[in-house]
Design a protein around this motif. Sequence first.
Motif, PDB file in Angstrom:
ATOM      1  N   TYR A  15      79.186  31.564  14.110  1.00  0.00           N
ATOM      2  CA  TYR A  15      78.492  31.899  15.351  1.00  0.00           C
ATOM      3  C   TYR A  15      78.271  33.404  15.493  1.00  0.00           C
ATOM      4  O   TYR A  15      77.189  33.840  15.901  1.00  0.00           O
ATOM      5  CB  TYR A  15      79.285  31.381  16.547  1.00  0.00           C
ATOM      6  CG  TYR A  15      78.737  31.841  17.882  1.00  0.00           C
ATOM      7  CD1 TYR A  15      77.645  31.205  18.460  1.00  0.00           C
ATOM      8  CD2 TYR A  15      79.302  32.921  18.552  1.00  0.00           C
ATOM      9  CE1 TYR A  15      77.123  31.628  19.671  1.00  0.00           C
ATOM     10  CE2 TYR A  15      78.787  33.353  19.768  1.00  0.00           C
ATOM     11  CZ  TYR A  15      77.696  32.705  20.323  1.00  0.00           C
ATOM     12  OH  TYR A  15      77.193  33.134  21.514  1.00  0.00           O
ATOM     13  N   LYS A  19      74.634  35.006  15.904  1.00  0.00           N
ATOM     14  CA  LYS A  19      74.222  35.676  17.140  1.00  0.00           C
ATOM     15  C   LYS A  19      73.679  37.077  16.834  1.00  0.00           C
ATOM     16  O   LYS A  19      72.686  37.524  17.432  1.00  0.00           O
ATOM     17  CB  LYS A  19      75.374  35.771  18.128  1.00  0.00           C
ATOM     18  CG  LYS A  19      74.963  36.354  19.488  1.00  0.00           C
ATOM     19  CD  LYS A  19      76.104  36.365  20.469  1.00  0.00           C
ATOM     20  CE  LYS A  19      75.622  36.845  21.837  1.00  0.00           C
ATOM     21  NZ  LYS A  19      75.034  38.207  21.786  1.00  0.00           N
ATOM     22  N   GLY A  45      81.717  27.309  14.805  1.00  0.00           N
ATOM     23  CA  GLY A  45      80.571  27.229  15.706  1.00  0.00           C
ATOM     24  C   GLY A  45      80.018  25.818  15.755  1.00  0.00           C
ATOM     25  O   GLY A  45      79.753  25.194  14.726  1.00  0.00           O
ATOM     26  N   ASN A  48      77.400  25.814  20.496  1.00  0.00           N
ATOM     27  CA  ASN A  48      76.858  27.160  20.740  1.00  0.00           C
ATOM     28  C   ASN A  48      75.940  27.611  19.597  1.00  0.00           C
ATOM     29  O   ASN A  48      74.988  28.361  19.815  1.00  0.00           O
ATOM     30  CB  ASN A  48      77.983  28.178  20.976  1.00  0.00           C
ATOM     31  CG  ASN A  48      79.097  28.077  19.956  1.00  0.00           C
ATOM     32  OD1 ASN A  48      78.955  27.445  18.916  1.00  0.00           O
ATOM     33  ND2 ASN A  48      80.223  28.704  20.247  1.00  0.00           N
ATOM     34  N   ILE A  49      76.216  27.164  18.376  1.00  0.00           N
ATOM     35  CA  ILE A  49      75.319  27.426  17.244  1.00  0.00           C
ATOM     36  C   ILE A  49      73.978  26.724  17.476  1.00  0.00           C
ATOM     37  O   ILE A  49      72.909  27.292  17.248  1.00  0.00           O
ATOM     38  CB  ILE A  49      75.955  26.926  15.933  1.00  0.00           C
ATOM     39  CG1 ILE A  49      77.123  27.817  15.518  1.00  0.00           C
ATOM     40  CG2 ILE A  49      74.915  26.812  14.832  1.00  0.00           C
ATOM     41  CD1 ILE A  49      76.803  28.901  14.548  1.00  0.00           C
TER      42      ILE A  49
END
Length: 277
Positions: A15, A19, A45, A48-49
Amino acid sequence: MERRIAIIADVHGNYTAFKAVRDDIVKQQVDECWFMGDLFMPGPGAINIWQLLESLKPTICLRGNWDDDLIQAYDGAHSYDDETKIMISRIGEFIGNEVGGDVIQEMAKWPITTSIQVGALRLILNHNLPQSNSGQCLFPTNDQQKMDQIMDPSQHYDVGIYAHVHHQLYRYTSQERLILNPGSVGEPYDGWNLHQTNLRARYLLLTVDDGGIADLDYRRVAWDMQEERNRARNEELPYKEMYLRHFIHDQPFLAQINKAHNYLRDVISYSKDRKHE
């Protein structure tokens, strides 16, 4: 007319690196994004990934070999007859349940290859080969004959882009068609020791205009490794011991982890339960 395309691949559940890449892509003001496969695993992750990927609104998504592993593991259908397969099965079960069935079903629709026309350029995009998203046929040090398999020589492709091997690459086929690889966002790899210590997240910014390729920008983006390590430590992630070793595949160590946590038992139990649902 100019188009700027961000090409990303091989996030592998990292992640923090993803990001950083997403933020860099936003700064580059691209027109579109292509994802070349292997989104999850072995990193922590999960949803949220997925949200980061959705924020980029990719116009192309390909299914990598680890994506297939995740789909099979979530369904309880992944094999577990060696130490690595046990690991992939157990992590796949964990991540699959984190992201949920809707995400799994969406990923199952992704192809492993596609073709696209951008201006005058005709491109073929694969996770690996057009007919297979696994194997090491296109490892960047392989001989020319193997590398030529990225595209059918009888088809009118100008450029072949693939992922899978975690190396940024610029090379030609025997017919001098262009071969590109964006490298890996979450698990960058170079066999030479000095290069391997450079773990910046990698992607490709491709600019195309009416004359063809106007620019190739092989991006390398810094990310906070300690932050990602802390994320892994704070998750109930299977095999976090391996992940914290900077993604090194160590078979004897993997066997120790499988035995210590009895992961084979967990995988067998999960598979039986899924088959009885």
